[in-house]
Each structure stands twice: as structure tokens, then as C-alpha cells.
Design a protein around this motif. Sequence first.
Motif, PDB file in Angstrom:
ATOM      1  N   UNK A  73      40.127  14.160 -73.151  1.00 20.54           N
ATOM      2  CA  UNK A  73      40.062  14.515 -74.572  1.00 20.54           C
ATOM      3  C   UNK A  73      39.206  15.749 -74.833  1.00 20.54           C
ATOM      4  N   UNK A  74      39.273  16.682 -73.880  1.00 20.53           N
ATOM      5  CA  UNK A  74      38.593  17.975 -74.001  1.00 20.53           C
ATOM      6  C   UNK A  74      37.081  17.856 -74.230  1.00 20.53           C
ATOM      7  N   UNK A  75      36.468  16.833 -73.648  1.00 19.96           N
ATOM      8  CA  UNK A  75      35.023  16.658 -73.779  1.00 19.96           C
ATOM      9  C   UNK A  75      34.290  17.822 -73.118  1.00 19.96           C
ATOM     10  N   UNK A  76      33.135  18.129 -73.628  1.00 18.95           N
ATOM     11  CA  UNK A  76      32.314  19.207 -73.081  1.00 18.95           C
ATOM     12  C   UNK A  76      31.285  18.634 -72.126  1.00 18.95           C
ATOM     13  N   UNK A  77      30.949  19.392 -71.108  1.00 22.76           N
ATOM     14  CA  UNK A  77      29.952  18.998 -70.113  1.00 22.76           C
ATOM     15  C   UNK A  77      28.580  19.497 -70.542  1.00 22.76           C
ATOM     16  N   UNK A  78      27.577  18.629 -70.426  1.00 20.36           N
ATOM     17  CA  UNK A  78      26.197  18.995 -70.694  1.00 20.36           C
ATOM     18  C   UNK A  78      25.808  20.191 -69.814  1.00 20.36           C
ATOM     19  N   UNK A  79      25.022  21.100 -70.338  1.00 17.70           N
ATOM     20  CA  UNK A  79      24.665  22.326 -69.608  1.00 17.70           C
ATOM     21  C   UNK A  79      23.911  22.037 -68.307  1.00 17.70           C
ATOM     22  N   UNK A  80      22.993  21.080 -68.324  1.00 15.45           N
ATOM     23  CA  UNK A  80      22.279  20.721 -67.092  1.00 15.45           C
ATOM     24  C   UNK A  80      23.246  20.169 -66.052  1.00 15.45           C
ATOM     25  N   UNK A  81      24.202  19.386 -66.501  1.00 17.02           N
ATOM     26  CA  UNK A  81      25.209  18.827 -65.591  1.00 17.02           C
ATOM     27  C   UNK A  81      26.083  19.932 -65.022  1.00 17.02           C
ATOM     28  N   UNK A  82      26.439  20.902 -65.844  1.00 14.80           N
ATOM     29  CA  UNK A  82      27.262  22.021 -65.369  1.00 14.80           C
ATOM     30  C   UNK A  82      26.538  22.792 -64.270  1.00 14.80           C
ATOM     31  N   UNK A  83      25.281  23.072 -64.484  1.00 21.14           N
ATOM     32  CA  UNK A  83      24.495  23.803 -63.480  1.00 21.14           C
ATOM     33  C   UNK A  83      24.413  23.020 -62.170  1.00 21.14           C
ATOM     34  N   UNK A  84      24.164  21.716 -62.267  1.00 23.47           N
ATOM     35  CA  UNK A  84      24.046  20.881 -61.065  1.00 23.47           C
ATOM     36  C   UNK A  84      25.390  20.766 -60.345  1.00 23.47           C
ATOM     37  N   UNK A  85      26.477  20.642 -61.098  1.00 19.43           N
ATOM     38  CA  UNK A  85      27.812  20.575 -60.499  1.00 19.43           C
ATOM     39  C   UNK A  85      28.130  21.862 -59.749  1.00 19.43           C
ATOM     40  N   UNK A  86      27.786  23.000 -60.333  1.00 19.45           N
ATOM     41  CA  UNK A  86      27.999  24.282 -59.656  1.00 19.45           C
ATOM     42  C   UNK A  86      27.152  24.371 -58.393  1.00 19.45           C
ATOM     43  N   UNK A  87      25.908  23.964 -58.496  1.00 16.12           N
ATOM     44  CA  UNK A  87      24.982  24.011 -57.361  1.00 16.12           C
ATOM     45  C   UNK A  87      25.453  23.125 -56.209  1.00 16.12           C
ATOM     46  N   UNK A  88      25.945  21.932 -56.526  1.00 14.46           N
ATOM     47  CA  UNK A  88      26.348  20.957 -55.510  1.00 14.46           C
ATOM     48  C   UNK A  88      27.828  21.045 -55.131  1.00 14.46           C
ATOM     49  N   UNK A  89      28.594  21.856 -55.838  1.00 17.38           N
ATOM     50  CA  UNK A  89      30.023  21.977 -55.537  1.00 17.38           C
ATOM     51  C   UNK A  89      30.827  20.749 -55.919  1.00 17.38           C
ATOM     52  N   UNK A  90      30.438  20.095 -57.013  1.00 18.89           N
ATOM     53  CA  UNK A  90      31.171  18.933 -57.521  1.00 18.89           C
ATOM     54  C   UNK A  90      32.099  19.424 -58.636  1.00 18.89           C
ATOM     55  N   UNK A  91      33.400  19.435 -58.392  1.00 15.68           N
ATOM     56  CA  UNK A  91      34.314  19.909 -59.427  1.00 15.68           C
ATOM     57  C   UNK A  91      34.323  18.978 -60.648  1.00 15.68           C
ATOM     58  N   UNK A  92      34.178  19.575 -61.815  1.00 11.01           N
ATOM     59  CA  UNK A  92      34.309  18.848 -63.077  1.00 11.01           C
ATOM     60  C   UNK A  92      35.434  19.516 -63.844  1.00 11.01           C
ATOM     61  N   UNK A  93      36.409  18.704 -64.237  1.00 14.14           N
ATOM     62  CA  UNK A  93      37.574  19.233 -64.937  1.00 14.14           C
ATOM     63  C   UNK A  93      37.696  18.611 -66.315  1.00 14.14           C
ATOM     64  N   UNK A  94      38.333  19.340 -67.192  1.00 15.29           N
ATOM     65  CA  UNK A  94      38.614  18.873 -68.533  1.00 15.29           C
ATOM     66  C   UNK A  94      40.115  18.620 -68.654  1.00 15.29           C
ATOM     67  N   UNK A  95      40.470  17.623 -69.467  1.00 16.33           N
ATOM     68  CA  UNK A  95      41.879  17.309 -69.712  1.00 16.33           C
ATOM     69  C   UNK A  95      42.034  17.050 -71.200  1.00 16.33           C
ATOM     70  N   UNK A  96      43.049  17.622 -71.813  1.00 13.96           N
ATOM     71  CA  UNK A  96      43.246  17.500 -73.261  1.00 13.96           C
ATOM     72  C   UNK A  96      43.632  16.087 -73.679  1.00 13.96           C
ATOM     73  N   UNK A  97      44.350  15.359 -72.840  1.00 12.57           N
ATOM     74  CA  UNK A  97      44.830  14.030 -73.189  1.00 12.57           C
ATOM     75  C   UNK A  97      43.789  12.948 -72.968  1.00 12.57           C
ATOM     76  N   UNK A  98      44.234  11.706 -73.135  1.00 14.93           N
ATOM     77  CA  UNK A  98      43.366  10.550 -72.963  1.00 14.93           C
ATOM     78  C   UNK A  98      43.118  10.257 -71.481  1.00 14.93           C
ATOM     79  N   UNK A  99      42.210   9.331 -71.222  1.00 14.61           N
ATOM     80  CA  UNK A  99      41.956   8.889 -69.848  1.00 14.61           C
ATOM     81  C   UNK A  99      43.233   8.327 -69.233  1.00 14.61           C
ATOM     82  N   UNK A 100      43.948   7.541 -70.008  1.00 16.60           N
ATOM     83  CA  UNK A 100      45.204   6.965 -69.535  1.00 16.60           C
ATOM     84  C   UNK A 100      46.197   8.062 -69.150  1.00 16.60           C
ATOM     85  N   UNK A 101      46.347   9.048 -70.014  1.00 12.97           N
ATOM     86  CA  UNK A 101      47.288  10.143 -69.735  1.00 12.97           C
ATOM     87  C   UNK A 101      46.881  10.935 -68.498  1.00 12.97           C
ATOM     88  N   UNK A 102      45.580  11.131 -68.304  1.00 18.00           N
ATOM     89  CA  UNK A 102      45.098  11.822 -67.095  1.00 18.00           C
ATOM     90  C   UNK A 102      45.426  11.005 -65.857  1.00 18.00           C
TER      91      UNK A 102
END
Length: 111
Positions: A73-102
Amino acid sequence: MEIRVKDLLSEGFSLIAGEKGLEREIKGVYICDLLSWVMFHAKPNDAWITIQSHINVIAVALLSEISCVILPENLKLDEDARKKADEEGVPVLSFMGTSYEAAVKLYEMMK
């Protein structure tokens, strides 16, 4: 069928963070918002769909060897989480639809 995180980018998913992890293989899907539950039940190489978007999600993804985190549902990632994901190489993706649709989209890709 073998799919990698990078394959999701042409299927309606958008990369928010963790570009270094795009080659990770996805073998399953797990949907849950309770972090402690995910730590004990998700399997390595699962794509994890959650509405949680803070830094602890990245820690759980690392501990559980998750392939990627998907925010529906196009949720935004917290800035601290974004930095840590980039640092650790953990892909975080956004999806416009619901959890079920994803999850359905991932299931169809994995057939």
C-alpha cells in the motif's frame, strides 16, 4: 521457478533501499507484522511482507536471512531503516497494492 529480488522490479514493485541485495533468491513468502513471530517462523530466503517500516524490521530481516522486505500500500520506510537497509544490503521494496495482492503476485511469479 527461480526468482531474484531484482525480478520484482519489473512486476510493480519499487526499490526503496538495499540495492546491494538485488541478486538474492526468493524461495517463499511470509506475511506478518509481529516481529518476534517473524524471527521464529519465517524461513531463510523468504520475501517478507509487512506494514512495519522502522529500523527493527531490518534487524529481523538480517537475523532471519530474509531475501527482501515488501511494504504494501505504498508505505514509506523510516529514514533510519532506509540507511540501515542500504548499509546491510537488505532490499526493501514498495508495492501499491495490498499485502494479499503482493503475495498473489509473488506466487504467480514463482509458479
